[in-house]
Design a protein around this motif. Sequence first.
Motif, mmCIF file in Angstrom:
data_model
loop_
_atom_site.group_PDB
_atom_site.id
_atom_site.type_symbol
_atom_site.label_atom_id
_atom_site.label_comp_id
_atom_site.label_asym_id
_atom_site.label_seq_id
_atom_site.Cartn_x
_atom_site.Cartn_y
_atom_site.Cartn_z
ATOM 1 N N SER A 170 0.849 -1.191 0.000
ATOM 2 C CA SER A 170 0.000 0.000 0.000
ATOM 3 C C SER A 170 0.886 1.243 0.000
ATOM 4 C CB SER A 170 -0.885 0.000 1.244
ATOM 5 O OG SER A 170 -0.093 0.212 2.401
ATOM 6 N N PRO A 171 0.372 2.380 -0.460
ATOM 7 C CA PRO A 171 1.150 3.621 -0.377
ATOM 8 C C PRO A 171 1.524 3.969 1.057
ATOM 9 C CG PRO A 171 -0.675 3.878 -1.915
ATOM 10 C CD PRO A 171 -0.874 2.561 -1.230
ATOM 11 N N GLY A 172 0.650 3.634 1.985
ATOM 12 C CA GLY A 172 0.958 3.903 3.378
ATOM 13 C C GLY A 172 2.163 3.108 3.864
ATOM 14 N N THR A 173 2.224 1.850 3.446
ATOM 15 C CA THR A 173 3.384 1.034 3.811
ATOM 16 C C THR A 173 4.651 1.598 3.180
ATOM 17 O OG1 THR A 173 2.011 -0.947 3.968
ATOM 18 C CG2 THR A 173 4.367 -1.284 3.657
ATOM 19 N N SER A 174 4.527 2.056 1.946
ATOM 20 C CA SER A 174 5.683 2.651 1.290
ATOM 21 C C SER A 174 6.175 3.870 2.065
ATOM 22 C CB SER A 174 5.305 3.049 -0.147
ATOM 23 O OG SER A 174 6.380 3.662 -0.808
ATOM 24 N N LYS A 175 5.264 4.692 2.519
ATOM 25 C CA LYS A 175 5.647 5.909 3.262
ATOM 26 C C LYS A 175 6.310 5.557 4.593
ATOM 27 C CE LYS A 175 2.002 8.768 1.228
ATOM 28 N NZ LYS A 175 0.737 9.489 1.448
ATOM 29 N N ILE B 17 8.813 16.646 4.863
ATOM 30 C CA ILE B 17 9.872 16.909 3.875
ATOM 31 C C ILE B 17 9.324 16.740 2.456
ATOM 32 C CG2 ILE B 17 12.037 15.993 2.935
ATOM 33 C CD1 ILE B 17 12.804 15.268 5.838
ATOM 34 N N ASP B 18 8.511 15.725 2.290
ATOM 35 C CA ASP B 18 8.006 15.416 0.950
ATOM 36 C C ASP B 18 6.774 16.237 0.576
ATOM 37 O OD1 ASP B 18 9.990 13.524 0.688
ATOM 38 O OD2 ASP B 18 8.752 11.912 1.543
ATOM 39 N N GLY B 19 6.328 17.095 1.495
ATOM 40 C CA GLY B 19 5.182 17.940 1.195
ATOM 41 C C GLY B 19 3.890 17.173 1.023
ATOM 42 N N GLU B 20 3.729 16.135 1.808
ATOM 43 C CA GLU B 20 2.570 15.258 1.643
ATOM 44 C C GLU B 20 1.530 15.432 2.741
ATOM 45 O OE1 GLU B 20 4.545 11.536 1.570
ATOM 46 O OE2 GLU B 20 4.953 11.615 -0.587
#
Lengths: 191, 238
Positions: A170-175, B17-20
């Motif tokens: 998931s994108p959350g896991t990536s983050k 940092i990544d502006g997210e």
Amino acid sequence: MHGATGDHDDGTGPAGGRTGRGGAGRGLGRAGGDVAAFERLYRRHVARIHGLARRMVGPEESDDATQEIFIRAWEKLHTFRGDSAFGTWLHRLAVNVLLARRSTLATRRQRFQEDDGVLDGKAGQGIAHELRVDFETAIARLPSGAREVFVLHDVEGYKHEEIADLLGISPGTSKSQLHRARMALRAYLDR
Amino acid sequence: MGANMSHQWTDLLSAYIDGEQDEPTRLALEAHLEACAECRETLRELEQVVWRARTLQDRPPETDLWPAIAERIRAAGEQRDESSAEGMAGQRGARRFAFSIPQLVAAGLALAFLSGGAVWLVSRAGAGPGTEGPPRIAAEPADPPVSTATFVSFDATDYDLAVADLRQLLAEHRDVLDSATVRVLEESLATIDRAIEEVRAALAADPANPYLNAYLADHVRRKMQLLRRATALVSAQS
């Protein structure tokens, strides 16, 4: 960014355009199956691809992985239509080859779960005691899941959504993996 | 500020940092950073990590990988060429067979018809010299083609002589054979001639192909046998 969003002429620039629009790539259509022309492409892009391989799969496998990438590129040349940069095309192919060398999706997911504890233990401690380890070596020693995310995001410029698709997470896991990797690498900034 | 509280804010630093982050979260984090030196230091370090990652220098491998790559490319190419050649040979063979087999079958049927007519003539007049019982030309089983290259040397001269003999026989004894037999025989000869030309063209284009060579030579031999038997039958009527 990676080749999907930016192309520089030399193909060796910083993360804003590392995949490059090589002039040799534009000549590929003319070169066709010419081995000599392909060698020129190899010479132009090998440092870039080898660096990616070294960071993604580690220095021990990087030579073999690089060979595999270029052989695969040779086999797939007919699919390169010239409507994108050759560096972009090659980079995408390289990422796919490198990820394919890794374990299956299910195992990868399991690795992400298992990595959590390992990375927490290493952050600023576990690998920090190896004083002679430089920044690149520290990247290679990250747990594989965090390493892949860190390399793809911070080195190669992929977005979390793209990484999630590539890695089957998931994108959350990536983050979260990215943050953990960054935290772990703080100890190697001066090396 | 407790460790847990600091950890909570630290977890937000990469996204910052990544502006997210959305604006409320970003504003809250910035307010915390103004008051927390530890988190400011962590933020500085994380920004340095990102900068280091973006400025990593690529370098070529220590050993030149191209020779090994080139060798594998060439090996794969040779393998592909061999496969392609085999495929093309198969296609060429199939194409030749597709053209020649109907012709040869037609020739065989024609000769069978001819032989049938001859058998009828023979049975009416009795077995003549040169025949070993009733001829069973069309009933000959078709053996699989010989796959060894040693069988390829059919004697084209013999074939040409056999055809010439038959043609001469026809010319000399056309009046003793019924017109239908003569017509079928001439058509058969023309068909066989075309088939043999295909055979020779195939051999000229790909003389080293053992399967094609043997297959064609085997069929030429069979047609030669048919011709010789037909010649004998015609001779028996003269």
